[in-house]
Design an enzyme around this catalytic site. Structure first.
Site, PDB file in Angstrom:
ATOM      1  N   ARG A 148       0.868  -1.186   0.000  1.00 34.60           N
ATOM      2  CA  ARG A 148       0.000   0.000   0.000  1.00 34.60           C
ATOM      3  C   ARG A 148       0.894   1.222   0.000  1.00 34.60           C
ATOM      4  O   ARG A 148       1.828   1.296   0.811  1.00 34.60           O
ATOM      5  CB  ARG A 148      -0.879  -0.036   1.250  1.00 34.60           C
ATOM      6  CG  ARG A 148      -1.712   1.207   1.454  1.00 34.60           C
ATOM      7  CD  ARG A 148      -2.482   1.153   2.763  1.00 34.60           C
ATOM      8  NE  ARG A 148      -2.043   2.217   3.639  1.00 34.60           N
ATOM      9  CZ  ARG A 148      -2.736   2.685   4.685  1.00 34.60           C
ATOM     10  NH1 ARG A 148      -3.901   2.148   5.004  1.00 34.60           N
ATOM     11  NH2 ARG A 148      -2.268   3.654   5.419  1.00 34.60           N
ATOM     12  N   TYR A 160      -2.256  12.430   6.704  1.00 36.06           N
ATOM     13  CA  TYR A 160      -2.552  11.248   7.486  1.00 36.06           C
ATOM     14  C   TYR A 160      -2.044  10.002   6.755  1.00 36.06           C
ATOM     15  O   TYR A 160      -2.216   9.871   5.555  1.00 36.06           O
ATOM     16  CB  TYR A 160      -4.071  11.107   7.727  1.00 36.06           C
ATOM     17  CG  TYR A 160      -4.343   9.921   8.585  1.00 36.06           C
ATOM     18  CD1 TYR A 160      -4.160  10.001   9.960  1.00 36.06           C
ATOM     19  CD2 TYR A 160      -4.679   8.704   8.025  1.00 36.06           C
ATOM     20  CE1 TYR A 160      -4.331   8.891  10.757  1.00 36.06           C
ATOM     21  CE2 TYR A 160      -4.853   7.598   8.812  1.00 36.06           C
ATOM     22  CZ  TYR A 160      -4.677   7.694  10.184  1.00 36.06           C
ATOM     23  OH  TYR A 160      -4.825   6.593  10.958  1.00 36.06           O
ATOM     24  N   ASP A 211      -5.167   3.794   0.059  1.00 33.40           N
ATOM     25  CA  ASP A 211      -6.264   4.031   1.003  1.00 33.40           C
ATOM     26  C   ASP A 211      -6.643   5.513   0.968  1.00 33.40           C
ATOM     27  O   ASP A 211      -5.799   6.373   1.215  1.00 33.40           O
ATOM     28  CB  ASP A 211      -5.795   3.639   2.415  1.00 33.40           C
ATOM     29  CG  ASP A 211      -6.943   3.561   3.408  1.00 33.40           C
ATOM     30  OD1 ASP A 211      -8.046   4.045   3.092  1.00 33.40           O
ATOM     31  OD2 ASP A 211      -6.720   3.019   4.512  1.00 33.40           O
ATOM     32  N   HIS A 213      -9.108   6.750   2.924  1.00 35.43           N
ATOM     33  CA  HIS A 213      -9.561   7.110   4.276  1.00 35.43           C
ATOM     34  C   HIS A 213     -10.843   7.947   4.264  1.00 35.43           C
ATOM     35  O   HIS A 213     -10.944   8.931   5.006  1.00 35.43           O
ATOM     36  CB  HIS A 213      -8.469   7.858   5.035  1.00 35.43           C
ATOM     37  CG  HIS A 213      -7.305   6.993   5.417  1.00 35.43           C
ATOM     38  ND1 HIS A 213      -7.396   5.922   6.269  1.00 35.43           N
ATOM     39  CD2 HIS A 213      -6.006   7.036   5.051  1.00 35.43           C
ATOM     40  CE1 HIS A 213      -6.218   5.355   6.420  1.00 35.43           C
ATOM     41  NE2 HIS A 213      -5.359   5.998   5.681  1.00 35.43           N
ATOM     42  N   GLU A 237      -9.162   1.977  -1.520  1.00 36.59           N
ATOM     43  CA  GLU A 237      -9.881   1.671  -0.279  1.00 36.59           C
ATOM     44  C   GLU A 237     -10.634   2.877   0.264  1.00 36.59           C
ATOM     45  O   GLU A 237     -10.125   4.005   0.207  1.00 36.59           O
ATOM     46  CB  GLU A 237      -8.834   1.196   0.730  1.00 36.59           C
ATOM     47  CG  GLU A 237      -9.371   0.897   2.100  1.00 36.59           C
ATOM     48  CD  GLU A 237      -8.241   0.474   3.031  1.00 36.59           C
ATOM     49  OE1 GLU A 237      -7.216  -0.043   2.543  1.00 36.59           O
ATOM     50  OE2 GLU A 237      -8.379   0.685   4.239  1.00 36.59           O
ATOM     51  N   GLU A 263     -13.490  -1.601   6.961  1.00 37.88           N
ATOM     52  CA  GLU A 263     -12.709  -1.712   8.206  1.00 37.88           C
ATOM     53  C   GLU A 263     -13.457  -1.147   9.408  1.00 37.88           C
ATOM     54  O   GLU A 263     -13.153  -1.526  10.533  1.00 37.88           O
ATOM     55  CB  GLU A 263     -11.337  -1.046   8.050  1.00 37.88           C
ATOM     56  CG  GLU A 263     -11.392   0.462   7.910  1.00 37.88           C
ATOM     57  CD  GLU A 263     -10.008   1.103   7.773  1.00 37.88           C
ATOM     58  OE1 GLU A 263      -9.222   0.613   6.960  1.00 37.88           O
ATOM     59  OE2 GLU A 263      -9.748   2.080   8.482  1.00 37.88           O
ATOM     60  N   ARG A 284     -13.600  -5.599   4.019  1.00 35.52           N
ATOM     61  CA  ARG A 284     -12.444  -5.465   4.920  1.00 35.52           C
ATOM     62  C   ARG A 284     -12.747  -5.655   6.404  1.00 35.52           C
ATOM     63  O   ARG A 284     -11.978  -5.246   7.268  1.00 35.52           O
ATOM     64  CB  ARG A 284     -11.804  -4.090   4.695  1.00 35.52           C
ATOM     65  CG  ARG A 284     -11.120  -4.081   3.376  1.00 35.52           C
ATOM     66  CD  ARG A 284     -10.160  -2.995   3.112  1.00 35.52           C
ATOM     67  NE  ARG A 284      -9.575  -2.260   4.189  1.00 35.52           N
ATOM     68  CZ  ARG A 284      -8.493  -2.638   4.882  1.00 35.52           C
ATOM     69  NH1 ARG A 284      -7.912  -3.782   4.630  1.00 35.52           N
ATOM     70  NH2 ARG A 284      -8.018  -1.850   5.838  1.00 35.52           N
ATOM     71  N   GLU A 340      -4.157  -7.384   5.220  1.00 35.33           N
ATOM     72  CA  GLU A 340      -3.299  -6.242   5.547  1.00 35.33           C
ATOM     73  C   GLU A 340      -2.340  -6.630   6.682  1.00 35.33           C
ATOM     74  O   GLU A 340      -2.729  -7.324   7.617  1.00 35.33           O
ATOM     75  CB  GLU A 340      -4.169  -5.060   5.996  1.00 35.33           C
ATOM     76  CG  GLU A 340      -3.367  -3.823   6.354  1.00 35.33           C
ATOM     77  CD  GLU A 340      -4.262  -2.655   6.774  1.00 35.33           C
ATOM     78  OE1 GLU A 340      -5.460  -2.873   7.018  1.00 35.33           O
ATOM     79  OE2 GLU A 340      -3.746  -1.529   6.845  1.00 35.33           O
ATOM     80  N   TRP A 403     -13.171  11.839   8.890  1.00 37.04           N
ATOM     81  CA  TRP A 403     -11.971  11.284   9.502  1.00 37.04           C
ATOM     82  C   TRP A 403     -11.089  10.726   8.404  1.00 37.04           C
ATOM     83  O   TRP A 403     -11.559  10.055   7.508  1.00 37.04           O
ATOM     84  CB  TRP A 403     -12.325  10.155  10.484  1.00 37.04           C
ATOM     85  CG  TRP A 403     -11.065   9.661  11.044  1.00 37.04           C
ATOM     86  CD1 TRP A 403     -10.418  10.157  12.134  1.00 37.04           C
ATOM     87  CD2 TRP A 403     -10.216   8.635  10.504  1.00 37.04           C
ATOM     88  NE1 TRP A 403      -9.225   9.505  12.301  1.00 37.04           N
ATOM     89  CE2 TRP A 403      -9.076   8.564  11.317  1.00 37.04           C
ATOM     90  CE3 TRP A 403     -10.300   7.775   9.419  1.00 37.04           C
ATOM     91  CZ2 TRP A 403      -8.024   7.683  11.093  1.00 37.04           C
ATOM     92  CZ3 TRP A 403      -9.265   6.905   9.176  1.00 37.04           C
ATOM     93  CH2 TRP A 403      -8.140   6.848  10.022  1.00 37.04           C
TER      94      TRP A 403
END
Ligand code: GCO
Ligand code: MG
Length: 403
Positions: A148, A160, A211, A213, A237, A263, A284, A340, A403
């Site tokens: 990743r 981030y 990702d 996020h 992702e 996730e 996930r 992961e 977030w």
């Protein structure tokens, strides 16, 4: 197998916080489950101690399904991350116990191997494109087949997922959340450049993942997916928050870049529409946050009907116990995709002795009875819990962002 004699919750912070449930039977066997809900650890600690453990004592430890139904269906309040993490910890501990009582590694009870090893991806990140390209190269040299890649965004003071400590990245910091600045425009302009550079340097054999996020709107996510198509990502992702799941139709209608979500999901009901409408490619969810082995198997079975594969979350906010259990699931489940894998610190590894290992891009759960992860309680006690939070995001004008 016998009855549950005792259960206790252990909080420890060997570099980051972990909550572990230990269930002990009358004949002296013990099973472990991970109960770590990142940034909300003490909520699950209390849920287990105050509401779950009193109902476990004296229960037949062999009745995994009945215990799951009791804690889920038997409760007035269903679902939600706190409840499902607590149920997941009990369920994982009971599967661990059952496999230990049988003298077998857990994957044997789940139907045996469906593959020889568990393909995993590592996390490479850097402040700019050149640093990230170099970091991906380091992972490939370590044997990783999938990486990743996250990169600093030009014009933003910090991003981030991009850290100074490359090997043991831990995003939770201050007790009260820090604030980061975010700009979707700047981000969108910078990501394709990163993946273009990575494919130029390493070709198309390594799997590359990214990702988002949850930071983009659906139409922005469609644009990014389309821009990344030439670089053949394994997945993109969490492109947008998954509360309004209809919005994934819009993303899908613009791109063939595979999508991974889940996730922060905690029940099959969070997954159902995305899976049944084939709006995602990878699910996930984890044993820790989605109700344990029992519930995750149900989610995977639903996903298999729709050619959606698994890609369990495996960040360092999940303990080695979670990884141990996940690897037995991964090895056995027919529609496995990828796992992961973020390394824990040596301090964490010392607290949680384990049978699983990394070898040349694959993880192996090992042959120890149960899920193969234990806890050194004396050492755990030397690392007391301390509050830590993930940062929050604001746009450049100060607006609070996802977030
Ligand atoms: C992932 C997650 C992590 C999160 C972490 C939050 O895909 O591994 O999104 O990057 O930051 O799990 O604590
Ligand atoms: Mg993620």
């Amino acid at each position: 197998m016998s009855r549950i004699a005792e259960a206790r919750v252990i909080a420890t912070c060997p570099g980051r916080n972990f909550i572990t449930l230990k269930v002990v039977t009358e004949d002296g066997l013990h099973g472990l489950g991970d109960a770590t809900l990142n940034g909300r650890e003490m909520a699950v600690f209390s849920y287990l101690n105050d509401h779950v453990i009193p109902t476990l004592i004296g229960r037949d430890a062999a009745r995994i399904e009945d215990t799951w139904q009791y804690l889920y269906r038997g409760a007035y309040w269903r679902r939600g991350p706190v409840t499902m993490t607590a149920i997941g910890a009990v369920d994982t501990a009971l599967w661990d116990l059952k496999a230990k009582a049988a003298g077998m590694p857990l994957y044997q009870l789940l139907g045996g191997r469906s593959r020889d090893g568990v393909l995993c991806y590592g996390h490479a990140n850097g402040e700019d494109v050149a640093a990230t390209v170099e970091e991906v190269g380091r992972y490939l040299k370590l044997g990783y087949k999938a990486v990743r890649a996250q990169c600093g965004v030009p014009g933003l003071p910090s991003t981030y997922g991009v850290s100074k400590d490359k090997m043991f990245y831990e995003p939770a910091g201050a007790a009260v959340p820090e604030e980061n600045v975010w700009s979707s425009e700047k981000y969108l302009n910078s990501v394709p450049e990163l993946f273009s550079a990575l494919r130029k340097e390493y070709g198309f054999t390594p799997h590359l993942l990214h990702d988002v996020h949850h930071r983009l709107t659906p139409i922005e996510a469609g644009r990014l997916g389309k821009a990344l198509e030439p670089y053949a990502l394994f997945w993109m992702e969490d492109p947008t928050p998954a509360e309004n799941q209809e919005s994934f139709r819009l993303i899908r209608s613009h791109t063939t870049t595979p999508l991974a979500v889940g996730e922060i999901f905690n029940a099959i009901w969070d997954c159902k529409d995305l899976i049944e409408n084939q709006l995602i490619d990878y699910i996930r969810c984890t044993v820790t946050h989605a109700g344990g082995i029992t519930h995750l198997r149900q989610i995977a079975a639903l996903a298999a009907l729709h050619q959606v594969r698994t890609g369990c979350h495996g960040a360092t906010d999940l303990s080695p116990v979670s990884m141990g259990a996940a690897l037995h699931f991964d090895l056995s489940v027919p529609n496995f995709g990828i796992q992961e894998y973020m390394r824990h610190t040596p301090e964490t590894d010392a607290v949680f002795p384990r049978a699983w290992r990394f070898d040349n891009g694959y993880l192996h759960p090992g042959e120890a009875p149960g899920h193969g992860v234990d806890i050194n309680e004396a050492l755990a006690a030397e690392h007391p819990y301390r509050p830590a939070s993930l940062p929050v995001n604001r746009l450049e004008d100060g607006t609070l962002w996802h977030w």
